[in-house]
Design a protein around this motif. Structure first.
Motif, PDB file in Angstrom:
ATOM      1  N   THR A   1      20.031 -80.146 -28.020  1.00 20.05           N
ATOM      2  CA  THR A   1      19.528 -78.849 -27.545  1.00 20.05           C
ATOM      3  C   THR A   1      18.098 -78.961 -27.024  1.00 20.05           C
ATOM      4  OG1 THR A   1      18.887 -78.331 -29.816  1.00 20.05           O
ATOM      5  CG2 THR A   1      20.995 -77.492 -29.063  1.00 20.05           C
ATOM      6  N   ASP A   2      17.337 -79.929 -27.574  1.00 24.41           N
ATOM      7  CA  ASP A   2      15.954 -80.089 -27.085  1.00 24.41           C
ATOM      8  C   ASP A   2      15.955 -80.464 -25.601  1.00 24.41           C
ATOM      9  OD1 ASP A   2      14.978 -79.470 -29.545  1.00 24.41           O
ATOM     10  OD2 ASP A   2      14.709 -81.559 -30.195  1.00 24.41           O
ATOM     11  N   ASP A   3      16.917 -81.293 -25.175  1.00 26.09           N
ATOM     12  CA  ASP A   3      17.020 -81.645 -23.754  1.00 26.09           C
ATOM     13  C   ASP A   3      17.312 -80.409 -22.912  1.00 26.09           C
ATOM     14  OD1 ASP A   3      16.512 -84.275 -24.221  1.00 26.09           O
ATOM     15  OD2 ASP A   3      18.601 -84.941 -24.097  1.00 26.09           O
ATOM     16  N   LEU A   4      18.160 -79.551 -23.438  1.00 25.74           N
ATOM     17  CA  LEU A   4      18.525 -78.346 -22.689  1.00 25.74           C
ATOM     18  C   LEU A   4      17.306 -77.453 -22.496  1.00 25.74           C
ATOM     19  CD1 LEU A   4      20.827 -76.669 -21.424  1.00 25.74           C
ATOM     20  CD2 LEU A   4      21.154 -75.635 -23.658  1.00 25.74           C
ATOM     21  N   PHE A   5      16.545 -77.243 -23.587  1.00 26.80           N
ATOM     22  CA  PHE A   5      15.371 -76.372 -23.465  1.00 26.80           C
ATOM     23  C   PHE A   5      14.264 -77.045 -22.652  1.00 26.80           C
ATOM     24  CE2 PHE A   5      17.353 -74.550 -27.343  1.00 26.80           C
ATOM     25  CZ  PHE A   5      17.608 -73.293 -26.822  1.00 26.80           C
ATOM     26  N   ALA A   6      14.231 -78.388 -22.647  1.00 28.22           N
ATOM     27  CA  ALA A   6      13.240 -79.090 -21.814  1.00 28.22           C
ATOM     28  C   ALA A   6      13.539 -78.887 -20.336  1.00 28.22           C
ATOM     29  CB  ALA A   6      13.227 -80.575 -22.164  1.00 28.22           C
ATOM     30  N   LEU A   7      14.821 -78.760 -19.994  1.00 24.07           N
ATOM     31  CA  LEU A   7      15.196 -78.534 -18.590  1.00 24.07           C
ATOM     32  C   LEU A   7      14.713 -77.178 -18.075  1.00 24.07           C
ATOM     33  CD1 LEU A   7      18.821 -79.987 -18.396  1.00 24.07           C
ATOM     34  CD2 LEU A   7      16.839 -80.736 -17.066  1.00 24.07           C
ATOM     35  N   THR A   8      14.515 -76.222 -18.962  1.00 21.69           N
ATOM     36  CA  THR A   8      14.093 -74.886 -18.503  1.00 21.69           C
ATOM     37  C   THR A   8      12.664 -74.899 -17.961  1.00 21.69           C
ATOM     38  OG1 THR A   8      13.318 -74.279 -20.726  1.00 21.69           O
ATOM     39  CG2 THR A   8      15.597 -73.729 -20.170  1.00 21.69           C
ATOM     40  N   VAL A   9      11.918 -75.926 -18.318  1.00 18.64           N
ATOM     41  CA  VAL A   9      10.523 -75.999 -17.840  1.00 18.64           C
ATOM     42  C   VAL A   9      10.248 -77.298 -17.077  1.00 18.64           C
ATOM     43  CG1 VAL A   9       9.594 -74.475 -19.623  1.00 18.64           C
ATOM     44  CG2 VAL A   9       9.812 -76.924 -20.096  1.00 18.64           C
ATOM     45  N   ASP A  10      11.319 -78.033 -16.756  1.00 17.90           N
ATOM     46  CA  ASP A  10      11.144 -79.323 -16.050  1.00 17.90           C
ATOM     47  C   ASP A  10      10.731 -79.052 -14.596  1.00 17.90           C
ATOM     48  OD1 ASP A  10      11.229 -81.847 -15.024  1.00 17.90           O
ATOM     49  OD2 ASP A  10      13.269 -82.299 -15.686  1.00 17.90           O
ATOM     50  N   PRO A  11       9.556 -79.541 -14.172  1.00 21.19           N
ATOM     51  CA  PRO A  11       9.121 -79.278 -12.775  1.00 21.19           C
ATOM     52  C   PRO A  11       9.966 -80.019 -11.750  1.00 21.19           C
ATOM     53  CG  PRO A  11       7.570 -80.743 -13.884  1.00 21.19           C
ATOM     54  CD  PRO A  11       8.556 -80.311 -14.914  1.00 21.19           C
ATOM     55  N   ASP A  12      10.639 -81.090 -12.188  1.00 20.69           N
ATOM     56  CA  ASP A  12      11.469 -81.828 -11.238  1.00 20.69           C
ATOM     57  C   ASP A  12      12.811 -81.154 -11.001  1.00 20.69           C
ATOM     58  OD1 ASP A  12       9.556 -83.802 -10.927  1.00 20.69           O
ATOM     59  OD2 ASP A  12      10.343 -85.000 -12.591  1.00 20.69           O
ATOM     60  N   ALA A  13      13.185 -80.225 -11.903  1.00 24.63           N
ATOM     61  CA  ALA A  13      14.465 -79.526 -11.743  1.00 24.63           C
ATOM     62  C   ALA A  13      14.288 -78.361 -10.797  1.00 24.63           C
ATOM     63  CB  ALA A  13      14.960 -79.041 -13.099  1.00 24.63           C
ATOM     64  N   SER A  14      15.346 -78.073 -10.061  1.00 26.46           N
ATOM     65  CA  SER A  14      15.283 -76.940  -9.141  1.00 26.46           C
ATOM     66  C   SER A  14      15.284 -75.637  -9.941  1.00 26.46           C
ATOM     67  CB  SER A  14      16.477 -76.977  -8.192  1.00 26.46           C
ATOM     68  OG  SER A  14      17.675 -76.736  -8.911  1.00 26.46           O
ATOM     69  N   GLN A  15      14.915 -74.557  -9.263  1.00 33.24           N
ATOM     70  CA  GLN A  15      14.904 -73.244  -9.917  1.00 33.24           C
ATOM     71  C   GLN A  15      16.291 -72.902 -10.446  1.00 33.24           C
ATOM     72  OE1 GLN A  15      12.278 -71.383 -10.504  1.00 33.24           O
ATOM     73  NE2 GLN A  15      13.468 -69.721 -11.431  1.00 33.24           N
ATOM     74  N   THR A  16      17.316 -73.245  -9.700  1.00 32.47           N
ATOM     75  CA  THR A  16      18.687 -72.939 -10.128  1.00 32.47           C
ATOM     76  C   THR A  16      19.032 -73.681 -11.416  1.00 32.47           C
ATOM     77  OG1 THR A  16      19.322 -72.685  -7.809  1.00 32.47           O
ATOM     78  CG2 THR A  16      21.096 -72.959  -9.400  1.00 32.47           C
ATOM     79  N   ILE A  17      18.667 -74.946 -11.489  1.00 36.89           N
ATOM     80  CA  ILE A  17      18.974 -75.732 -12.696  1.00 36.89           C
ATOM     81  C   ILE A  17      18.194 -75.188 -13.879  1.00 36.89           C
ATOM     82  CG2 ILE A  17      18.695 -78.005 -13.759  1.00 36.89           C
ATOM     83  CD1 ILE A  17      19.431 -79.226 -11.052  1.00 36.89           C
ATOM     84  N   ARG A  18      16.927 -74.796 -13.658  1.00 39.70           N
ATOM     85  CA  ARG A  18      16.145 -74.231 -14.760  1.00 39.70           C
ATOM     86  C   ARG A  18      16.782 -72.937 -15.269  1.00 39.70           C
ATOM     87  NH1 ARG A  18      11.537 -76.065 -11.636  1.00 39.70           N
ATOM     88  NH2 ARG A  18      11.265 -73.975 -10.784  1.00 39.70           N
ATOM     89  N   GLU A  19      17.231 -72.104 -14.352  1.00 37.84           N
ATOM     90  CA  GLU A  19      17.864 -70.836 -14.759  1.00 37.84           C
ATOM     91  C   GLU A  19      19.179 -71.095 -15.502  1.00 37.84           C
ATOM     92  OE1 GLU A  19      18.205 -68.574 -11.201  1.00 37.84           O
ATOM     93  OE2 GLU A  19      16.063 -68.088 -11.134  1.00 37.84           O
TER      94      GLU A  19
END
Length: 197
Positions: A45-63
């Motif tokens: 789950t930590d990976d999942l919550f890290a994706l919400t603020v990952d600058p390399d991820a697109s806005q869609t992936i963060r959402e």
């Protein structure tokens, strides 16, 4: 509005942006975490919550990561409540089984007490009924008759137990008296007996 003679193509959406390698990695991470969650493994789950603020991820992936995280929190809360209910039900079952065993033990004890009381009541009833019979006029009359009969039997038995010498004298006296009192009987030929006139 376009002119029918115009050869320019109509407005098309812009071509899809080719994701950069970093964005591909973020998408792959999201896909992997979602598969783990689907299997019931909530360790990533930590990976999942890290994706919400990952600058390399697109806005869609963060959402998407944020939506999946919210669902995961709700699923974990529901599972926690269900596990709590299961524990409560197991404890209630244990208590019911213990209460059932206690009731069975008390039932055995009560059955033994009832049997003892029944025996005691039967004894008391027997004593009362015997007392009523013994105190009745009919039974008292029977006892008097029995005493009288025993006294008569003792009296007859006592006379038979006298010494033979006394009894012999008594019998001789009785025999003499009966002989002297008896009338002169004629002999078969009609004459009086010898010595009698």
């Amino acid at each position: 509005m376009t002119d029918p003679g115009d050869d320019t193509p109509p407005d098309l959406p812009p071509p899809a942006e080719v994701p950069r390698p970093e964005r591909r990695q973020a998408l792959a991470r999201l896909d992997r975490v979602c598969h783990e969650i689907a299997r019931g493994n909530y360790g990533n789950t930590d990976d999942l919550f890290a994706l919400t603020v990952d600058p390399d991820a697109s806005q869609t992936i963060r959402e998407l990561a944020e939506s999946f995280g919210s669902m995961l929190v709700q699923v974990e809360a529901r599972e926690f409540r269900l596990n709590g209910l299961i524990d409560d039900l197991r404890e209630a079952q244990r208590q019911l089984e213990e209460a059932n065993r206690q009731l069975a033990r008390e039932n055995v004890t009560l059955t033994q007490k009832v049997q003892t009381l029944t025996i005691e009541i039967d004894r008391q009833r027997f004593k009362r009924e015997v007392g009523e019979i013994v105190e009745s006029d009919y039974f008292q009359d029977l006892q008097k008759r029995a005493r009288t009969m025993r006294a008569r039997v003792k009296g007859v038995g006592g006379a038979q137990d006298e010494p033979k010498g006394e009894a012999g004298k008594s019998d001789a006296r009785t025999s003499d008296a009966s002989t002297s009192d008896a009338p002169n009987e004629p002999t078969p030929n009609g004459e009086p007996q010898d010595g009698q006139s």
